[in-house]
Design an enzyme around this catalytic site. Structure first.
Site, PDB file in Angstrom:
ATOM      1  N   SER A  93       0.800  -1.240   0.000  1.00 23.90           N
ATOM      2  CA  SER A  93       0.000   0.000   0.000  1.00 23.90           C
ATOM      3  C   SER A  93       0.826   1.280   0.000  1.00 23.90           C
ATOM      4  O   SER A  93       0.279   2.362  -0.177  1.00 23.90           O
ATOM      5  CB  SER A  93      -0.917   0.001   1.234  1.00 23.90           C
ATOM      6  OG  SER A  93      -0.152  -0.349   2.383  1.00 23.90           O
ATOM      7  N   GLY A  94       2.133   1.174   0.205  1.00 22.88           N
ATOM      8  CA  GLY A  94       2.978   2.350   0.021  1.00 22.88           C
ATOM      9  C   GLY A  94       3.541   2.966   1.281  1.00 22.88           C
ATOM     10  O   GLY A  94       4.642   3.514   1.257  1.00 22.88           O
ATOM     11  N   PHE A  96       4.728   1.653   4.043  1.00 18.64           N
ATOM     12  CA  PHE A  96       5.973   1.016   4.513  1.00 18.64           C
ATOM     13  C   PHE A  96       7.143   1.423   3.634  1.00 18.64           C
ATOM     14  O   PHE A  96       8.238   1.704   4.121  1.00 18.64           O
ATOM     15  CB  PHE A  96       5.811  -0.500   4.493  1.00 18.64           C
ATOM     16  CG  PHE A  96       7.021  -1.245   4.988  1.00 18.64           C
ATOM     17  CD1 PHE A  96       7.934  -1.774   4.093  1.00 18.64           C
ATOM     18  CD2 PHE A  96       7.255  -1.385   6.350  1.00 18.64           C
ATOM     19  CE1 PHE A  96       9.059  -2.445   4.546  1.00 18.64           C
ATOM     20  CE2 PHE A  96       8.379  -2.059   6.817  1.00 18.64           C
ATOM     21  CZ  PHE A  96       9.279  -2.593   5.906  1.00 18.64           C
ATOM     22  N   GLY A 216       4.836  -5.178  10.402  1.00 22.60           N
ATOM     23  CA  GLY A 216       5.645  -4.738  11.533  1.00 22.60           C
ATOM     24  C   GLY A 216       6.677  -5.739  11.983  1.00 22.60           C
ATOM     25  O   GLY A 216       7.273  -5.610  13.049  1.00 22.60           O
ATOM     26  N   ASP A 266       6.299 -12.783   1.001  1.00 21.54           N
ATOM     27  CA  ASP A 266       7.027 -12.102  -0.065  1.00 21.54           C
ATOM     28  C   ASP A 266       8.366 -11.661   0.504  1.00 21.54           C
ATOM     29  O   ASP A 266       8.443 -11.304   1.703  1.00 21.54           O
ATOM     30  CB  ASP A 266       6.255 -10.856  -0.557  1.00 21.54           C
ATOM     31  CG  ASP A 266       6.570  -9.632   0.298  1.00 21.54           C
ATOM     32  OD1 ASP A 266       5.927  -9.466   1.350  1.00 21.54           O
ATOM     33  OD2 ASP A 266       7.517  -8.880  -0.066  1.00 21.54           O
ATOM     34  N   CYS A 309      20.830 -24.590 -13.821  1.00 21.70           N
ATOM     35  CA  CYS A 309      21.217 -25.926 -13.340  1.00 21.70           C
ATOM     36  C   CYS A 309      21.128 -27.002 -14.417  1.00 21.70           C
ATOM     37  O   CYS A 309      21.819 -28.019 -14.338  1.00 21.70           O
ATOM     38  CB  CYS A 309      20.363 -26.315 -12.148  1.00 21.70           C
ATOM     39  SG  CYS A 309      20.649 -25.262 -10.710  1.00 21.70           S
TER      40      CYS A 309
HETATM   41  N1  DQU Z   1       8.442  -6.198   6.757  1.00 21.80           N
HETATM   42  C1  DQU Z   1       7.393  -5.534   6.134  1.00 21.80           C
HETATM   43  C2  DQU Z   1       7.336  -5.516   4.725  1.00 21.80           C
HETATM   44  C3  DQU Z   1       6.286  -4.864   4.085  1.00 21.80           C
HETATM   45  C4  DQU Z   1       5.296  -4.210   4.836  1.00 21.80           C
HETATM   46  N2  DQU Z   1       4.273  -3.547   4.205  1.00 21.80           N
HETATM   47  C5  DQU Z   1       3.343  -2.927   4.935  1.00 21.80           C
HETATM   48  N3  DQU Z   1       2.336  -2.276   4.278  1.00 21.80           N
HETATM   49  N4  DQU Z   1       3.350  -2.917   6.286  1.00 21.80           N
HETATM   50  C6  DQU Z   1       4.332  -3.552   6.970  1.00 21.80           C
HETATM   51  O1  DQU Z   1       4.314  -3.519   8.298  1.00 21.80           O
HETATM   52  C7  DQU Z   1       5.356  -4.229   6.255  1.00 21.80           C
HETATM   53  C8  DQU Z   1       6.406  -4.909   6.904  1.00 21.80           C
HETATM   54 ZN    ZN Z   2      18.734 -24.033 -10.439  1.00 27.08          ZN
END
Ligand code: DQU
Ligand code: ZN
Length: 372
Positions: A93-94, A96, A216, A266, A309
């Site tokens: 969402s941006g 972070f 977080g 991710d 590989c």
């Molecule tokens: N470690 C992270 C990575 C991405 C994140 N994105 C959002 N929107 N909020 C977080 O707390 C995140 C933490």
């Molecule tokens: Zn490989």
């Protein structure tokens, strides 16, 4: 098709195997989402991403709103068409990214004003603006606009931040446009404070979302604190909904988080490592720049079906990185993503076979055993 939903297939302890049903296809979980920050999984064609078995990819509102901009993405036919990816896309969402990029920013109760890290231009994100941009990008999964406090932070700062994120979650939900097969995920905050995490989960489940992310974490707290936070947070989340741990992680992180009930992940590690000559394997990681690989004609991994590989050798990857050849990062990113997807398939099969403890012990023993 109903709004997006997650269906359980099997459980093993707290681990779950299931399917995420979306407008852009069905994704087996646990699943790892390759990071496609600015509409590209760096150094990869989408045919290569598909060949690894990835089911869903991640994009970033922050990067795409700055360049090429949501309007240009729309003019290119939307994010799916622009990227050549017909599967589900989850967009962060941006908020972070504004914090983590250290962009010059001013946080207020309504949102964030910041200067682009690209050209210094001024921009604003609020729950409504972020949700509208993700809608314009045609994101399959929209993330709530939240605030993730930089660590170290006092319990008071974490509480204020969590409360702000929960107010923003309600505004994000209000701005979300429900569509069949699309969904919005709430993001649990609260640092490593149990009582704050519990309050955050209650606030989000009272609003109601198609899935729940744990935010977080992976912000420098370390694996032990991350796992202990998961131990008491994931059981509080609805068992019928997908759970997504943001920004995680190493293969060992993924295994431990799946054991604690997480379904989606991710992380930039496999792609960033692919560009910096670090190979992930069943026996740990290799630095392909290391001279010991210079005449090693074995594949990176004997268990891997990726191009690096099946067609090439460690010696060739060593040569490519020593010569700063573009093919090096391409082949090694491909390999690392193929390894992450194979690992998730191995873990998923173990859950379905009710055999995760034995398979997990084997994975950990192999990681510790060191290179072949
Ligand atoms: N470690 C992270 C990575 C991405 C994140 N994105 C959002 N929107 N909020 C977080 O707390 C995140 C933490
Ligand atoms: Zn490989």
């Amino acid at each position: 098709m109903s709004p997006m939903r997650w269906m359980t297939e099997a459980t093993c302890g707290n681990a779950r195997a299931g399917h995420l049903h979306t407008a852009h296809g069905i994704v087996p979980t646990p699943t790892f989402m390759p990071v496609g920050t600015a509409g590209t999984v760096k150094a990869m064609t989408m045919d290569a991403v598909r060949s690894t078995g990835a089911g869903i990819v991640l994009g970033n509102t922050y990067h795409l709103m700055l360049r090429p901009g949501a309007e240009r993405v729309r003019k290119m036919g939307g994010l799916h068409r622009m990227m050549d990816w017909s599967g589900p896309i989850l967009t962060d969402s941006g908020g972070f990214q504004v914090m983590s990029l250290g962009a010059l920013r001013k946080l207020d109760q309504d949102g964030v004003t910041f200067n682009s890290h690209i050209d210094g231009s001024k921009h604003r994100l609020t729950p409504e603006i972020s949700t509208d941009i993700q809608h314009a990008l045609d994101a399959t999964i929209t993330m709530c606009f939240d605030e993730c406090p930089a660590l170290p932070a006092t319990p008071e700062r974490i509480e204020q931040s969590m409360q702000l994120s929960m107010r923003w979650a309600a505004r994000s939900r209000e701005a979300f446009v429900p569509r069949l097969g699309y969904g919005q995920f709430g993001i649990v905050q609260g640092g490593t404070e149990r009582e704050l995490r519990e309050r955050s989960v209650r606030a989000l489940t009272d609003i109601g979302f198609e899935g729940y992310a744990i935010g977080g974490l992976a912000v420098g707290e370390g694996q032990e604190l991350m796992f202990s936070t998961l131990d008491y947070t994931t059981p509080l989340l609805p068992g019928t909904h997908a759970r997504y741990l943001m920004g995680v992680g190493t293969p060992d992180d993924l295994l431990g988080a799946v054991e604690r009930g997480v379904d989606m992940f991710d992380c930039v590690m496999p792609t960033r490592a692919g560009r910096t000559a670090r190979a992930y394997t069943e026996r740990g990681t290799l630095n392909m720049r290391n001279a010991r690989h210079a005449e090693d004609n074995r594949p990176i991994s004997p268990h891997c079906d990726c191009l690096a590989c099946t067609r090439h050798s460690r010696a060739y990857l060593h040569h490519l990185f020593r010569n700063n050849e573009i093919l090096g990062p391409m082949l090694l990113t491909w390999h690392n993503l193929a390894y992450y997807q194979r690992l998730m398939r191995t873990i998923r099969a173990a859950i379905v076979a009710s055999n995760l403890p034995a398979v997990a012990a084997g994975l950990r023993a192999d990681w510790a055993a060191g290179d072949w």
